[in-house]
Structure formats: C-alpha cells, structure tokens
Design a protein around this motif. Structure first.
Motif, mmCIF file in Angstrom:
data_model
loop_
_atom_site.group_PDB
_atom_site.id
_atom_site.type_symbol
_atom_site.label_atom_id
_atom_site.label_comp_id
_atom_site.label_asym_id
_atom_site.label_seq_id
_atom_site.Cartn_x
_atom_site.Cartn_y
_atom_site.Cartn_z
ATOM 1 N N ALA A 42 0.813 -1.211 0.000
ATOM 2 C CA ALA A 42 0.000 0.000 0.000
ATOM 3 C C ALA A 42 0.849 1.264 0.000
ATOM 4 C CB ALA A 42 -0.931 -0.002 1.220
ATOM 5 N N TRP A 43 2.136 1.133 0.346
ATOM 6 C CA TRP A 43 3.021 2.298 0.425
ATOM 7 C C TRP A 43 3.871 2.484 -0.825
ATOM 8 C CZ3 TRP A 43 2.849 5.867 4.240
ATOM 9 C CH2 TRP A 43 2.102 5.533 5.373
ATOM 10 N N VAL A 44 3.736 1.608 -1.807
ATOM 11 C CA VAL A 44 4.549 1.713 -3.015
ATOM 12 C C VAL A 44 4.131 2.930 -3.830
ATOM 13 C CG1 VAL A 44 5.169 0.618 -5.201
ATOM 14 C CG2 VAL A 44 4.939 -0.769 -3.128
ATOM 15 N N ASN A 45 5.096 3.770 -4.183
ATOM 16 C CA ASN A 45 4.854 4.872 -5.114
ATOM 17 C C ASN A 45 4.992 4.284 -6.515
ATOM 18 O OD1 ASN A 45 5.430 7.121 -6.948
ATOM 19 N ND2 ASN A 45 5.536 8.385 -5.111
ATOM 20 N N ARG A 46 3.879 3.987 -7.138
ATOM 21 C CA ARG A 46 3.890 3.221 -8.380
ATOM 22 C C ARG A 46 4.646 3.925 -9.504
ATOM 23 N NH1 ARG A 46 -0.707 1.812 -5.740
ATOM 24 N NH2 ARG A 46 -1.272 -0.393 -5.733
ATOM 25 N N ARG A 47 4.496 5.227 -9.588
ATOM 26 C CA ARG A 47 5.186 5.964 -10.659
ATOM 27 C C ARG A 47 6.704 5.869 -10.498
ATOM 28 N NH1 ARG A 47 4.244 12.174 -12.749
ATOM 29 N NH2 ARG A 47 6.383 12.598 -13.365
ATOM 30 N N ARG A 48 7.184 6.120 -9.297
ATOM 31 C CA ARG A 48 8.633 6.074 -9.076
ATOM 32 C C ARG A 48 9.172 4.651 -9.239
ATOM 33 N NH1 ARG A 48 9.961 9.256 -4.269
ATOM 34 N NH2 ARG A 48 8.821 7.638 -3.149
ATOM 35 N N ALA A 49 8.469 3.679 -8.662
ATOM 36 C CA ALA A 49 8.916 2.284 -8.775
ATOM 37 C C ALA A 49 8.948 1.841 -10.229
ATOM 38 C CB ALA A 49 8.012 1.380 -7.953
ATOM 39 N N LEU A 50 7.935 2.239 -11.007
ATOM 40 C CA LEU A 50 7.886 1.857 -12.417
ATOM 41 C C LEU A 50 9.083 2.392 -13.176
ATOM 42 C CD1 LEU A 50 6.463 0.715 -14.930
ATOM 43 C CD2 LEU A 50 5.209 2.883 -15.090
ATOM 44 N N TRP A 51 9.408 3.672 -12.979
ATOM 45 C CA TRP A 51 10.521 4.259 -13.721
ATOM 46 C C TRP A 51 11.876 3.760 -13.235
ATOM 47 C CZ3 TRP A 51 10.425 6.421 -18.285
ATOM 48 C CH2 TRP A 51 9.188 6.852 -18.766
ATOM 49 N N LEU A 52 11.967 3.404 -11.967
ATOM 50 C CA LEU A 52 13.194 2.768 -11.492
ATOM 51 C C LEU A 52 13.415 1.431 -12.206
ATOM 52 C CD1 LEU A 52 13.054 3.383 -7.625
ATOM 53 C CD2 LEU A 52 14.827 4.206 -9.189
ATOM 54 N N VAL A 53 12.352 0.646 -12.318
ATOM 55 C CA VAL A 53 12.456 -0.665 -12.971
ATOM 56 C C VAL A 53 12.715 -0.510 -14.464
ATOM 57 C CG1 VAL A 53 11.199 -2.768 -13.556
ATOM 58 C CG2 VAL A 53 11.040 -1.831 -11.244
ATOM 59 N N LEU A 54 11.978 0.392 -15.126
ATOM 60 C CA LEU A 54 12.198 0.606 -16.563
ATOM 61 C C LEU A 54 13.623 1.102 -16.823
ATOM 62 C CD1 LEU A 54 8.836 2.309 -17.650
ATOM 63 C CD2 LEU A 54 9.577 -0.046 -18.076
ATOM 64 N N GLY A 55 14.113 1.981 -15.972
ATOM 65 C CA GLY A 55 15.452 2.520 -16.162
ATOM 66 C C GLY A 55 16.543 1.491 -15.958
ATOM 67 N N CYS A 56 16.292 0.490 -15.111
ATOM 68 C CA CYS A 56 17.340 -0.489 -14.820
ATOM 69 C C CYS A 56 17.644 -1.383 -16.022
ATOM 70 C CB CYS A 56 16.969 -1.333 -13.607
ATOM 71 S SG CYS A 56 15.908 -2.759 -13.935
ATOM 72 N N VAL A 57 16.684 -1.553 -16.940
ATOM 73 C CA VAL A 57 16.869 -2.500 -18.045
ATOM 74 C C VAL A 57 18.047 -2.117 -18.947
ATOM 75 C CG1 VAL A 57 15.805 -3.555 -20.069
ATOM 76 C CG2 VAL A 57 14.465 -3.229 -17.981
ATOM 77 N N PRO A 58 18.109 -0.873 -19.477
ATOM 78 C CA PRO A 58 19.289 -0.528 -20.288
ATOM 79 C C PRO A 58 20.587 -0.569 -19.492
ATOM 80 C CG PRO A 58 17.921 1.401 -19.900
ATOM 81 C CD PRO A 58 17.131 0.223 -19.456
ATOM 82 N N GLY A 59 20.521 -0.237 -18.193
ATOM 83 C CA GLY A 59 21.720 -0.315 -17.363
ATOM 84 C C GLY A 59 22.212 -1.740 -17.209
ATOM 85 N N LEU A 60 21.285 -2.677 -17.039
ATOM 86 C CA LEU A 60 21.640 -4.095 -16.935
ATOM 87 C C LEU A 60 22.282 -4.583 -18.228
ATOM 88 C CD1 LEU A 60 18.455 -5.462 -15.125
ATOM 89 C CD2 LEU A 60 20.765 -5.373 -14.172
ATOM 90 N N LEU A 61 21.698 -4.211 -19.360
ATOM 91 C CA LEU A 61 22.228 -4.651 -20.652
ATOM 92 C C LEU A 61 23.625 -4.085 -20.883
ATOM 93 C CD1 LEU A 61 19.006 -4.242 -22.836
ATOM 94 C CD2 LEU A 61 20.057 -6.394 -22.074
ATOM 95 N N LEU A 62 23.823 -2.815 -20.569
ATOM 96 C CA LEU A 62 25.144 -2.202 -20.728
ATOM 97 C C LEU A 62 26.165 -2.873 -19.812
ATOM 98 C CD1 LEU A 62 26.917 0.022 -21.933
ATOM 99 C CD2 LEU A 62 26.147 1.538 -20.091
ATOM 100 N N GLY A 63 25.783 -3.102 -18.564
ATOM 101 C CA GLY A 63 26.693 -3.757 -17.633
ATOM 102 C C GLY A 63 27.054 -5.161 -18.066
ATOM 103 N N LEU A 64 26.078 -5.885 -18.616
ATOM 104 C CA LEU A 64 26.337 -7.249 -19.073
ATOM 105 C C LEU A 64 27.322 -7.258 -20.233
ATOM 106 C CD1 LEU A 64 25.296 -10.157 -18.434
ATOM 107 C CD2 LEU A 64 23.723 -9.882 -20.360
ATOM 108 N N LEU A 65 27.224 -6.265 -21.100
ATOM 109 C CA LEU A 65 28.133 -6.183 -22.243
ATOM 110 C C LEU A 65 29.563 -5.854 -21.819
ATOM 111 C CD1 LEU A 65 25.932 -4.224 -24.835
ATOM 112 C CD2 LEU A 65 26.589 -6.647 -24.934
ATOM 113 N N LEU A 66 29.707 -5.068 -20.755
ATOM 114 C CA LEU A 66 31.031 -4.571 -20.374
ATOM 115 C C LEU A 66 31.713 -5.399 -19.293
ATOM 116 C CD1 LEU A 66 30.429 -0.698 -20.290
ATOM 117 C CD2 LEU A 66 31.456 -2.066 -22.105
#
Length: 252
Positions: free
Chosen positions: A66-90
């Motif tokens: 009930a305390w999750v800020n859905r907007r912030r949590a969503l963008w944190l998760v969406l933002g992590c995807v390109p970071g994960l891919l870049l980190g995996l490549l390097l």
C-alpha cells in the motif's frame, strides 16, 4: 569448497540480512565487500547477492504494497533494463580487480554521503517524483547491479533526496530489487554465467539464514531506533568498502 569458508560466508549473509532488513537497502553494501574479502569470486558474489536480496524483498513488498509509489517504482524498474544490458556487455571486458575497487569505492562513497547528509524532513506539498531522475537512478543501479551486485546506491540516494517517507522508501526499494535482480539473474543465465554446481550449494546453505535474518531485521526495524542501526550499518560499509579497495589494489 572449504567448510569453514562456507560457514563464514553464511555468517556474513545472515548478519548482512539483519542489517538489510532494518534499513531496507544495506544487504549488498555489507555483503559484497565482506564476501570478496573472504575470497569468494566476484561473479559468484554478484549472483548470490542478487538472488538472496531479490527473494528476501518479496515478503517486504507484499507487506508494504500500500506504500509503493507506483510511478517512481515503475521508472526505477524501466530505467534499470538498459543499465543491466550495458553492464552485461562490459563486465567480461573489465578486470575483476577493477570491478572490486569500483564496488568498494561505490560502497564507501554512498555510505559517506548518507552519513554526512541525513535526508531532510519530507515536504508536505512534495510533487510526484520526476521520471527522468527515477529512470536515471534505475539505469545506474542496473549497471552496478549486474557488475558488482551494488544496485542499491543510486535509488537510495534518489529516495533520500526526494524525502520519501520511511515506509514508502522501503516499499519502493523492495519492488525495485525484486524486478531489477530478477531481470539481472535472467540475463546472466542467458549469457551462460550461471554455474549451478558452484552456486547451488552456496544458495542452499545461505538462503535460509538470509530469509531468517531479513525477517528479524524487518521486525527490529519497526521496534528499535532505525537511525542508530542505519548509522552502524553505514560505518560498517565504510570499513569493509575501504578494506576491499585496499586489498584489491594490493593485489590480494
């Protein structure tokens, strides 16, 4: 594997889980430097930390949904995807010693930042969290997560700067860790980086204690002065992070 080393790692994971349960974010910051100092390979430490941290946060996310800020949590998760891919490549093109120094430096820097600059009181009229800031924090966290398992620092600093209410702070981080860690494990598995013969025994020995420690820490966090435990955790992070940097530079 040496039984004493296995037991020592289990103690580290248990204590880190208690502290992580109290603060909502301290598990990998404590566990990564100590496991590296104990002699575990960085690749194993990353997978174990991501797995344990993600699984332990499921209960927390369910309890504080009930305390999750859905907007912030969503963008944190969406933002992590390109970071994960870049980190995996390097990550395979960067020496482990460099990553260890980086992991220790990140831990020290974040701990020092949070010790020196305590988050100010939350503003009553605070607007919705900006998407760009949340996405950028997620991206940086994703990169650090798949390379060193330290995906918590960028979101922690973001939430501190945005003056998130304590329960919202823990809830948003829990959602972020569940998805970011899960995606990271899936990507590492697809790239052939999961070795069940080594990682299976570690998780079998350490996961029960980690879940117990997380439950104890979560319970303590609601009863004892959180600020005291938070500062003790950050001091421990400073010490272990510095030790990781020094031993890595010394060629251990």
């Amino acid at each position: 594997m040496d039984v004493l080393l296995l037991v020592a790692g289990g103690v580290v994971v248990l204590l880190a889980s208690v502290l992580g349960g109290v603060t909502g974010f301290g598990f990998a910051l404590v566990c990564t430097p100590l496991l590296l100092l104990a002699g575990f390979p960085l690749a194993d430490v990353v997978v174990v930390n991501l797995t344990i941290s993600g699984l332990a946060r499921i209960v927390v996310a369910a309890r504080l949904r009930a305390w999750v800020n859905r907007r912030r949590a969503l963008w944190l998760v969406l933002g992590c995807v390109p970071g994960l891919l870049l980190g995996l490549l390097l990550r395979d093109s960067v020496d482990d010693a460099v990553l260890k120094v980086g992991a220790g430096t990140v831990a020290v820097g974040v701990a020092a930042h949070l010790l020196v600059r305590s988050p100010p009181p939350r503003a009553e009229d605070a607007g919705p969290p900006p998407r760009l800031q949340s996405g950028t924090a997620g991206l940086l966290g994703g990169f650090l997560g798949v390379t060193t398992s330290l995906n918590g620092p960028p979101p922690v600093i973001l939430l501190s700067r945005q003056r998130a209410e304590p329960r919202e702070f823990v809830a948003d981080l829990a959602v972020y860790f569940i998805f970011c860690n899960g995606i990271a494990i899936a990507l590492i598995g697809l790239s052939g980086g999961l070795e069940a013969d080594r990682l299976g025994p570690l998780l079998a020995w350490w996961l029960p204690g980690a879940l117990l420690g997380n439950a104890v820490g979560t319970a303590l966090g609601s009863r004892l002065p959180v600020e005291l435990f938070r500062r003790l955790t950050l001091v421990l992070v400073l010490v272990t992070g510095l030790a990781t940097v020094v031993t890595s530079l010394a060629g251990r």
